[in-house]
Design an enzyme around this catalytic site. Structure first.
Site, PDB file in Angstrom:
ATOM      1  N   HIS A  33      -5.309  -4.556  46.414  1.00  0.00           N
ATOM      2  CA  HIS A  33      -6.084  -3.941  47.142  1.00  0.00           C
ATOM      3  C   HIS A  33      -5.893  -2.752  46.889  1.00  0.00           C
ATOM      4  O   HIS A  33      -7.483  -2.779  47.361  1.00  0.00           O
ATOM      5  CB  HIS A  33      -5.346  -4.499  49.061  1.00  0.00           C
ATOM      6  CG  HIS A  33      -6.692  -3.937  49.368  1.00  0.00           C
ATOM      7  ND1 HIS A  33      -6.920  -4.805  50.891  1.00  0.00           N
ATOM      8  CD2 HIS A  33      -6.764  -2.358  50.199  1.00  0.00           C
ATOM      9  CE1 HIS A  33      -8.048  -4.354  51.758  1.00  0.00           C
ATOM     10  NE2 HIS A  33      -7.780  -2.520  51.115  1.00  0.00           N
ATOM     11  N   GLU A  34      -4.888  -1.643  47.014  1.00  0.00           N
ATOM     12  CA  GLU A  34      -5.820  -0.389  46.722  1.00  0.00           C
ATOM     13  C   GLU A  34      -6.750  -0.297  44.861  1.00  0.00           C
ATOM     14  O   GLU A  34      -8.192   0.276  45.264  1.00  0.00           O
ATOM     15  CB  GLU A  34      -4.626   0.792  46.915  1.00  0.00           C
ATOM     16  CG  GLU A  34      -4.412   0.792  48.254  1.00  0.00           C
ATOM     17  CD  GLU A  34      -5.630   1.161  49.414  1.00  0.00           C
ATOM     18  OE1 GLU A  34      -6.054   1.653  48.898  1.00  0.00           O
ATOM     19  OE2 GLU A  34      -5.090   0.986  50.326  1.00  0.00           O
ATOM     20  N   HIS A  75     -10.177  -0.680  45.621  1.00  0.00           N
ATOM     21  CA  HIS A  75     -11.238  -0.315  45.767  1.00  0.00           C
ATOM     22  C   HIS A  75     -11.136   0.822  44.605  1.00  0.00           C
ATOM     23  O   HIS A  75     -12.149   1.302  44.608  1.00  0.00           O
ATOM     24  CB  HIS A  75     -10.286   1.052  46.635  1.00  0.00           C
ATOM     25  CG  HIS A  75     -10.649   0.200  48.409  1.00  0.00           C
ATOM     26  ND1 HIS A  75     -12.110  -0.390  48.442  1.00  0.00           N
ATOM     27  CD2 HIS A  75      -9.341  -0.058  49.512  1.00  0.00           C
ATOM     28  CE1 HIS A  75     -11.217  -1.256  49.922  1.00  0.00           C
ATOM     29  NE2 HIS A  75      -9.850  -0.693  50.554  1.00  0.00           N
TER      30      HIS A  75
HETATM   31 ZN   LIG Z   1      -8.839  -0.908  51.564  1.00  0.00          ZN
END
Ligand SMILES: [Zn+2]
Length: 327
Positions: free
Chosen positions: A243-244, A247
């Protein structure tokens, strides 16, 4: 990314927090906030909250204090305008250099393991957990877990072990975080620096979005115990890292912008009013077509629940790579 059961309350006192906390709850009901109220929110970072609600009976807004720095509509507009400008810049550069945009990318990864001391409880995890995390990234980004294949693969270049109690936990937004990253960050814009440690505010992780000018804050911070085999129950299969890095590759949350407007800027992730936690069945929070994308890596559900990026997200990441991070 997701929530984490209520651990380590000792860390809740005295940590730097978060003018960012109210952003999501405001955005979720479609209120456009006054810009001045959010001027302290950095548009280039995204922090993930921990799970303070370990059951499903959470009142709307009850988690506001723990919410991340969801971007405001104004901030996403600024980021999208910057992406367009960066793309124009790079297109001109490539035309001059006769260089094509990349279609497949291997990302060098430098992992900094921030330890309090030499014990396992003090953050001294085995290399095997880090290797497993790299495998999780490669599986996720290749579509191996069931989603769209992306252009990205990951190659571990270095494990850098640092014992420094002053950086343990890593406190989001602190001068210590800046000092840590300034001291440790390696490589160019294309190098993924991962900082593993105990984290402030019960966070699972946070990340910077790409920018035209590289700065030392660039990278992702991930809770050590969220790695595969870690102790963060429900969040220990490595998807915080997935997830990170999403980003870091310019993806927003699937619930960005709620039900209105352009949402996360990706057409094949149905709009979602607010984050999904745990693994709800049949959730549908917006009138627009499609169930909420709770299995998407950019939502907040349990690691066991999330397994995919979409083709639109893959395209968005590659576009951003060629705009911001490609050599
Ligand atoms: Zn996030």
């Amino acid at each position: 990314m997701g929530l984490r059961p209520n651990l380590l309350t000792r860390r809740t006192a005295g940590v730097a927090s978060t003018t960012l906390a109210l952003l999501l709850s405001t955005a979720a009901v479609g209120v456009v906030p006054a810009a001045s109220a959010f001027s302290a929110a950095p548009a280039d970072a995204c922090a993930e909250p921990a799970d303070v609600h370990s059951d499903a009976r959470v009142k709307a807004g009850a988690h506001a204090k723990q919410e991340p720095n969801e971007l405001t509509a104004k901030e996403t507009r600024e980021r999208e305008a910057d992406l367009a400008a960066a793309l124009r810049e790079r297109a001109n550069f490539r035309a001059g250099a006769g260089a094509a945009a990349l279609a497949a990318v291997t990302i060098p990864v430098v992992v900094h393991v921030i330890q309090e001391d030499g014990t396992r409880a003090g953050g001294n995890i085995p290399d095997s957990m880090i290797n497993s995390q790299i495998s999780v990234l490669n599986e996720a980004y290749s579509g191996g877990t069931g989603g769209a294949a992306t252009a990205f693969s990951f190659q571990l270049q270095k494990i850098n072990r640092v014992t420094n109690p002053a950086w343990y936990p890593i406190v989001q937004g602190s001068s210590a975080e800046r000092s840590m990253k300034t001291s440790l960050r390696e490589g160019g814009k294309n190098t993924l620096n991962v900082y593993l440690g105990e984290l402030s505010d019960d966070l699972l992780g946070w990340a910077t979005f790409p920018k035209r000018r590289l700065d030392s804050m660039d990278g992702v911070v991930v809770l050590t115990e969220s790695l595969p085999g870690g102790t963060a129950t429900n969040y220990n299969q490595g998807d915080t890292g997935t997830h990170e890095v999403g980003h870091w590759l310019n993806l927003y949350h699937t619930f960005q912008g709620g039900c209105r407007g352009s949402g996360d800027g990706v057409s094949d992730t149905p709009a979602e009013a607010e984050p999904a936690y745990q693994c709800p069945t049949g959730r549908d929070t917006c009138t627009a077509a499609g169930l909420d994308p709770i299995t998407n890596f950019m939502d907040y559900t349990y690691d066991t629940c999330m397994y995919q990026f979409t083709a639109g997200q893959a395209e968005r990441m590659l576009t951003a790579w060629n705009a911001y991070r490609a050599a």
